[in-house]
Design a protein around this motif. Structure first.
Motif, short mmCIF file in Angstrom:
data_model
loop_
_atom_site.label_atom_id
_atom_site.label_comp_id
_atom_site.label_asym_id
_atom_site.label_seq_id
_atom_site.Cartn_x
_atom_site.Cartn_y
_atom_site.Cartn_z
N GLY A 229 -42.61 3.72 -20.20
CA GLY A 229 -43.30 4.97 -19.51
C GLY A 229 -43.15 6.14 -19.92
O GLY A 229 -43.67 6.05 -21.31
N VAL A 230 -43.47 7.22 -19.15
CA VAL A 230 -43.79 8.03 -19.55
C VAL A 230 -42.50 9.20 -20.48
O VAL A 230 -42.01 9.77 -21.07
CB VAL A 230 -44.28 9.50 -18.61
CG1 VAL A 230 -44.44 10.99 -18.58
CG2 VAL A 230 -45.87 8.96 -18.38
N THR A 231 -41.79 8.71 -19.33
CA THR A 231 -39.81 9.49 -19.46
C THR A 231 -38.86 8.32 -19.80
O THR A 231 -37.69 9.79 -19.69
CB THR A 231 -39.46 10.13 -17.76
OG1 THR A 231 -39.56 9.60 -16.63
CG2 THR A 231 -40.67 11.26 -18.04
N GLY A 232 -38.98 7.34 -19.55
CA GLY A 232 -38.13 6.52 -19.52
C GLY A 232 -39.40 4.88 -19.62
O GLY A 232 -40.22 4.86 -19.69
N SER A 233 -38.08 3.99 -19.19
CA SER A 233 -38.31 2.41 -18.92
C SER A 233 -38.69 2.12 -17.71
O SER A 233 -37.32 2.28 -17.20
CB SER A 233 -38.14 1.50 -20.02
OG SER A 233 -38.11 1.64 -21.55
N LEU A 234 -39.90 1.09 -17.53
CA LEU A 234 -39.91 0.66 -16.23
C LEU A 234 -39.50 -1.01 -16.35
O LEU A 234 -39.66 -1.67 -17.32
CB LEU A 234 -40.82 0.19 -15.49
CG LEU A 234 -41.11 2.42 -15.12
CD1 LEU A 234 -42.94 1.76 -14.34
CD2 LEU A 234 -40.57 2.50 -13.96
N PHE A 235 -38.61 -1.59 -15.56
CA PHE A 235 -37.60 -2.71 -15.70
C PHE A 235 -38.88 -4.10 -14.50
O PHE A 235 -38.60 -3.14 -13.22
CB PHE A 235 -36.99 -2.86 -15.88
CG PHE A 235 -36.36 -2.89 -16.87
CD1 PHE A 235 -35.56 -3.50 -18.10
CD2 PHE A 235 -36.21 -1.29 -17.53
CE1 PHE A 235 -34.84 -2.88 -19.31
CE2 PHE A 235 -35.80 -1.00 -18.67
CZ PHE A 235 -35.36 -1.60 -19.56
N ILE A 236 -39.32 -4.80 -13.94
CA ILE A 236 -39.80 -4.85 -14.00
C ILE A 236 -39.20 -7.00 -13.23
O ILE A 236 -40.27 -7.87 -14.63
CB ILE A 236 -41.63 -5.32 -14.15
CG1 ILE A 236 -42.24 -3.85 -13.78
CG2 ILE A 236 -42.36 -6.15 -11.83
CD1 ILE A 236 -43.46 -3.98 -13.98
N ASP A 237 -38.75 -7.02 -12.44
CA ASP A 237 -38.14 -8.49 -12.34
C ASP A 237 -38.90 -8.98 -11.13
O ASP A 237 -38.54 -8.88 -9.83
CB ASP A 237 -36.84 -8.87 -12.74
CG ASP A 237 -36.08 -8.49 -13.47
OD1 ASP A 237 -35.82 -9.28 -14.62
OD2 ASP A 237 -35.45 -6.77 -13.88
N GLY A 238 -39.98 -10.07 -11.18
CA GLY A 238 -40.62 -10.28 -10.22
C GLY A 238 -41.30 -9.19 -9.32
O GLY A 238 -42.06 -8.35 -9.69
N PRO A 239 -40.58 -9.09 -7.57
CA PRO A 239 -41.35 -8.21 -7.06
C PRO A 239 -39.79 -6.90 -6.98
O PRO A 239 -40.65 -5.70 -6.94
CB PRO A 239 -40.83 -8.71 -5.32
CG PRO A 239 -39.46 -9.64 -5.66
CD PRO A 239 -39.61 -10.53 -6.98
#
Length: 494
Positions: A229-239
């Motif tokens: 992302g812009v300031t960090g990371s997104l973690f997407i586990d299904g919903p």
């Protein structure tokens, strides 16, 4: 409700118990983890959460290490299977009064899954999902952890041996200012090659145990998306969605390198991360590091907004599908009524009432909601008490054609909370929040003494999909097209 819960528990091969203080517990006879259910919640709802505590009859010595590390395994499993991102609530040892000692833990299911469910609308479906996840977790633990239950090994707890003292001192030095060898806790269980260190404030724990490491590492192999992302990371586990800030990732990288240097470990320092609502699990063989930090769905939404603002091409992955059509000029009173109606559909909301007519400002308040939410970090957790409370939440509704900025928040959020004698603030906007507003709300929420949440258009449309009856009542300002799957009647918007 009692009979329904008991029948579901039996269906999944689980045991059903009535608790002395009210409510129910569902578990297996040999597990330290149980599912707790309080069925006297507001608005005809149930409150569900997990409780983790090992027993002195099963394990030798002080058991902070087991309560900490084994509950992380359960939390990581729920996260990896896309069931729930848990908020970890420590229950301190009030008998010993030693800082850092962990008597037990509550695992409250976070925003994306929820802990509160309407009895008639969704309780059975929710309990089926919870009991199924619990059963799968137990099977996993038995299969992957040879010492999941104490009878499967020789108990040999050691806190004062030469080897564990040297190891703990090295970990303390690696932690730098975060460690305090004179006050922190450590334990060794020799037959399992288990070494554990926990800071007295409970913010960081370090474990060296290869079987536990490999079990946790399997969680990172489940399908998931990690997006820079812009300031960090997104973690997407299904919903599920979680956020980890870039400074936190850098801090963990430095910590792993320092631990390896102290232990004489060379080679790769690759770090795998498992974020949950208020904790981050970092894995770099043989180290398991747990750090108390905000990785919540709320921060996920903030970073998602920053990414969408930066690059619209990424919205296909991050934003729910569109298909709603809104009138160009949304009347303030109708938008407020829409928010009122949707809040009444939220599990845990007892009642919502208007403070003053929409056009008459009343200290920045539009609505007041009585809302049950999990405990905040600053609120004391006790064993055998529900980790939730009823809050008075101030609700502000803003209609704008642009992003809502700080200047739109009337007298200010903290002033509004103080004047209202409220313990929560909720903002609903017809478009989206500016980064200055999300930063402000994150700062206030980070204090840990106020419940903070908001809806933008994305979140409102999510709830309209789930509540088509509400959508039909407000088809003069918003309608769902074919993409939503709920297009029905109403003609076209004026």
């Amino acid at each position: 409700m009692r009979e329904s819960i008991a029948m579901l528990a039996e269906h999944f091969g689980l045991q059903f118990h009535e608790r002395r203080g009210g409510g129910y517990r569902v578990d297996t006879s040999c597990s330290p983890l149980g599912i707790l259910i309080d069925d006297d919640g507001p608005n005809n709802s149930i409150f569900t959460y997990a409780h983790f505590r090992t027993r002195s009859a099963d394990w030798a010595g002080e058991r902070t290490d087991l309560n900490d590390s084994f509950s992380l395994l359960c939390t990581a499993f729920f996260q990896a299977m896309g069931f729930a991102s848990c908020q970890i609530l420590d229950i301190p040892n009030e008998f010993s009064m030693i800082p850092g000692e962990l008597y037990a833990r509550y695992l409250a299911f976070g925003d994306a899954h929820g802990s509160i469910f309407h009895k008639e609308k969704e309780a059975k479906r929710a309990l089926v999902g919870i009991f199924s996840a619990y059963r799968q977790m137990e099977v996993m633990a038995h299969s992957w952890i040879p010492f999941w239950h104490a009878e499967e090994l020789v108990n040999d707890c050691d806190m004062q041996g030469y080897g564990i003292l040297n190891w703990a001192h090295a970990v303390s030095e690696a932690l730098g200012s975060c460690g305090d060898f004179s006050n922190d806790l450590w334990t060794q269980r020799k037959s399992t090659d288990w070494r554990f260190y926990r800071t007295a404030d409970g913010n960081i724990s370090v474990v060296s145990c290869r079987p536990l490491f490999h079990a946790l590492h399997k969680m990172t192999e489940a399908p998931r998306t990690i997006l820079q992302g812009v300031t960090g990371s997104l973690f997407i586990d299904g919903p599920l969605g979680n956020y980890v800030g870039a400074p936190t990732i850098q801090h963990l990288d430095r910590l792993v390198k320092s631990l390896n240097a102290k232990a004489g470990i060379t080679g790769s320092t690759e770090v795998d991360l498992i974020p949950v609502e208020n904790n981050l699990i970092a894995l770099s063989e043989p180290w398991i590091i747990s750090m108390a930090t905000n990785c919540s769905f709320r921060l996920f939404k903030e970073e998602r907004l920053r990414i969408l603002q930066r690059n619209k091409a990424e919205s296909a992955l991050l934003a729910p599908p569109g298909g709603f059509e809104w009138v160009e000029a949304i009347p303030d009173d109708r938008f407020e009524q829409l928010v009122h109606a949707l809040l009444l559909e939220e599990a845990g909301v007892n009642r919502v009432y208007q403070v003053a007519p929409t056009r008459e400002r009343d200290g920045g308040r539009d609505l007041i909601a009585e809302w049950v939410t999990p405990l905040l970090p600053s609120e004391h957790v006790k064993n055998d008490s529900t980790p939730a409370r009823v809050r008075k939440v101030v609700v502000q509704c803003k209609v704008r054609k642009r992003s809502v900025g700080r200047r739109d928040l009337d007298q200010g959020v903290l002033d509004t909370l103080y004047m209202s004698r409220a313990s929560g603030y909720f903002l609903a906007v017809s478009t989206q929040l500016s980064s200055s507003v999300t930063d402000l709300l994150d700062q206030i929420g980070g204090r840990g003494d106020y419940y903070i949440n908001w809806w933008g258009r994305v979140e409102i449309e999510d709830r309209l999909r789930k509540n088509p009856d509400v959508l039909r009542r407000f088809n003069d300002i918003v309608q769902g097209g074919p993409e939503t799957g709920i297009e029905e009647g109403g003609g076209s918007l004026p």
